[in-house]
Motif scaffolding. Sequence first.
Motif, mmCIF file in Angstrom:
data_model
loop_
_atom_site.group_PDB
_atom_site.id
_atom_site.type_symbol
_atom_site.label_atom_id
_atom_site.label_comp_id
_atom_site.label_asym_id
_atom_site.label_seq_id
_atom_site.Cartn_x
_atom_site.Cartn_y
_atom_site.Cartn_z
ATOM 1 N N LEU A 58 0.812 -1.205 0.000
ATOM 2 C CA LEU A 58 0.000 0.000 0.000
ATOM 3 C C LEU A 58 0.851 1.262 0.000
ATOM 4 N N SER A 59 2.113 1.151 0.348
ATOM 5 C CA SER A 59 2.941 2.346 0.416
ATOM 6 C C SER A 59 3.619 2.586 -0.920
ATOM 7 N N ASN A 60 4.322 3.686 -1.024
ATOM 8 C CA ASN A 60 5.068 3.992 -2.241
ATOM 9 C C ASN A 60 6.520 3.575 -2.132
ATOM 10 N N SER A 61 6.945 3.101 -0.966
ATOM 11 C CA SER A 61 8.331 2.725 -0.778
ATOM 12 C C SER A 61 8.422 1.238 -0.449
ATOM 13 N N TYR A 62 9.124 0.532 -1.266
ATOM 14 C CA TYR A 62 9.305 -0.905 -1.111
ATOM 15 C C TYR A 62 10.788 -1.213 -1.146
ATOM 16 N N LEU A 63 11.164 -2.280 -0.471
ATOM 17 C CA LEU A 63 12.543 -2.727 -0.519
ATOM 18 C C LEU A 63 12.725 -3.613 -1.747
ATOM 19 N N ILE A 64 13.723 -3.279 -2.555
ATOM 20 C CA ILE A 64 14.071 -4.087 -3.722
ATOM 21 C C ILE A 64 15.354 -4.853 -3.394
ATOM 22 N N SER A 65 15.278 -6.169 -3.495
ATOM 23 C CA SER A 65 16.459 -7.013 -3.314
ATOM 24 C C SER A 65 17.083 -7.234 -4.689
ATOM 25 N N VAL A 66 18.293 -6.731 -4.860
ATOM 26 C CA VAL A 66 19.013 -6.878 -6.127
ATOM 27 C C VAL A 66 20.023 -8.006 -5.946
ATOM 28 N N VAL A 67 19.931 -9.011 -6.797
ATOM 29 C CA VAL A 67 20.789 -10.187 -6.697
ATOM 30 C C VAL A 67 21.753 -10.191 -7.888
ATOM 31 N N ILE A 68 23.055 -10.240 -7.575
ATOM 32 C CA ILE A 68 24.078 -10.293 -8.622
ATOM 33 C C ILE A 68 24.953 -11.525 -8.400
ATOM 34 N N PRO A 69 24.858 -12.530 -9.296
ATOM 35 C CA PRO A 69 25.796 -13.647 -9.233
ATOM 36 C C PRO A 69 27.131 -13.211 -9.835
ATOM 37 N N ILE A 70 28.228 -13.603 -9.188
ATOM 38 C CA ILE A 70 29.546 -13.103 -9.606
ATOM 39 C C ILE A 70 30.512 -14.268 -9.771
ATOM 40 N N VAL A 77 23.872 0.085 -9.250
ATOM 41 C CA VAL A 77 22.817 -0.224 -8.285
ATOM 42 C C VAL A 77 22.862 0.761 -7.120
ATOM 43 N N LEU A 78 24.042 1.000 -6.583
ATOM 44 C CA LEU A 78 24.156 1.874 -5.406
ATOM 45 C C LEU A 78 23.805 3.324 -5.711
ATOM 46 N N ASN A 79 23.970 3.744 -6.947
ATOM 47 C CA ASN A 79 23.714 5.135 -7.327
ATOM 48 C C ASN A 79 22.309 5.371 -7.873
ATOM 49 N N GLN A 80 21.399 4.487 -7.579
ATOM 50 C CA GLN A 80 20.018 4.653 -8.019
ATOM 51 C C GLN A 80 19.362 5.864 -7.347
ATOM 52 N N ILE A 95 16.969 -0.231 -1.250
ATOM 53 C CA ILE A 95 17.438 -1.469 -1.866
ATOM 54 C C ILE A 95 18.327 -2.239 -0.892
ATOM 55 N N GLU A 96 18.441 -3.523 -1.152
ATOM 56 C CA GLU A 96 19.506 -4.326 -0.584
ATOM 57 C C GLU A 96 20.190 -4.979 -1.779
ATOM 58 N N LEU A 97 21.493 -5.018 -1.742
ATOM 59 C CA LEU A 97 22.273 -5.582 -2.833
ATOM 60 C C LEU A 97 22.911 -6.871 -2.327
ATOM 61 N N ARG A 155 16.805 -16.775 -1.751
ATOM 62 C CA ARG A 155 16.586 -17.316 -0.398
ATOM 63 C C ARG A 155 17.044 -16.351 0.686
ATOM 64 N N ASN A 156 17.985 -15.489 0.383
ATOM 65 C CA ASN A 156 18.503 -14.527 1.360
ATOM 66 C C ASN A 156 17.909 -13.133 1.212
ATOM 67 N N ALA A 157 17.040 -12.957 0.241
ATOM 68 C CA ALA A 157 16.419 -11.648 0.004
ATOM 69 C C ALA A 157 15.357 -11.357 1.054
ATOM 70 N N THR A 158 15.294 -10.097 1.476
ATOM 71 C CA THR A 158 14.270 -9.681 2.433
ATOM 72 C C THR A 158 13.342 -8.628 1.839
ATOM 73 N N GLY A 159 13.515 -8.314 0.573
ATOM 74 C CA GLY A 159 12.750 -7.248 -0.060
ATOM 75 C C GLY A 159 11.344 -7.649 -0.463
ATOM 76 N N ASP A 160 10.605 -6.643 -0.871
ATOM 77 C CA ASP A 160 9.262 -6.836 -1.413
ATOM 78 C C ASP A 160 9.327 -7.278 -2.867
ATOM 79 N N PHE A 161 10.440 -6.946 -3.518
ATOM 80 C CA PHE A 161 10.670 -7.277 -4.920
ATOM 81 C C PHE A 161 12.070 -7.841 -5.068
#
Length: 185
Positions: free
Chosen positions: A5-17, A31-34, A39-41, A85-91
Amino acid sequence: MKEFLSNSYLISVVIPIYNAEKFLKKSIESVLNQTYQDIELILINDGSIDNSEAICNYYAFADKRIKIISQKNSGPAASRNVGVRNATGDFVFFLDADDFIDKKTFEVLIAEYNKYQPDLIMSNFCKLENSGKIIYQKITFTPDGEPFTDKIKILLKNDIADYVKHFLKHSSNHLISYCWARLYK
């Protein structure tokens, strides 16, 4: 997860390296300069033997939104699954270590989510090839039309089934199968 319902959601960004030291800084910084900062990276070091892990540690020390997970080399799909599996975001948003995103990517995607409340949003992307060449790829999905012709595509649950059917009929167009350039609820 919080109510949508809010306008702010946590986005979990997953980067395999895996051995991505040549491109990794640009990818992480994109990602960090969005402009959208909620976000969580999640950086999955998939057994790199170059300086990728040191680069990850450098950024994680400076930015508490970063999680690093190191594992034995298992491939990008397994690494993405560990990230989810380690993401805590809404997306969840996937990015490859040799790719980067425009600084307004998440701002635009969240604005589209707030308008339509979709299950999946697909967007254009840029890809940095190993040669150093930047590819600007337009992407969209239409069940009976040409893909990759618009800036963004909103997919609701029923649309996702059509998307999969289209891919199965046109599997030679492998770009449709990429997991990145999409925001997943």
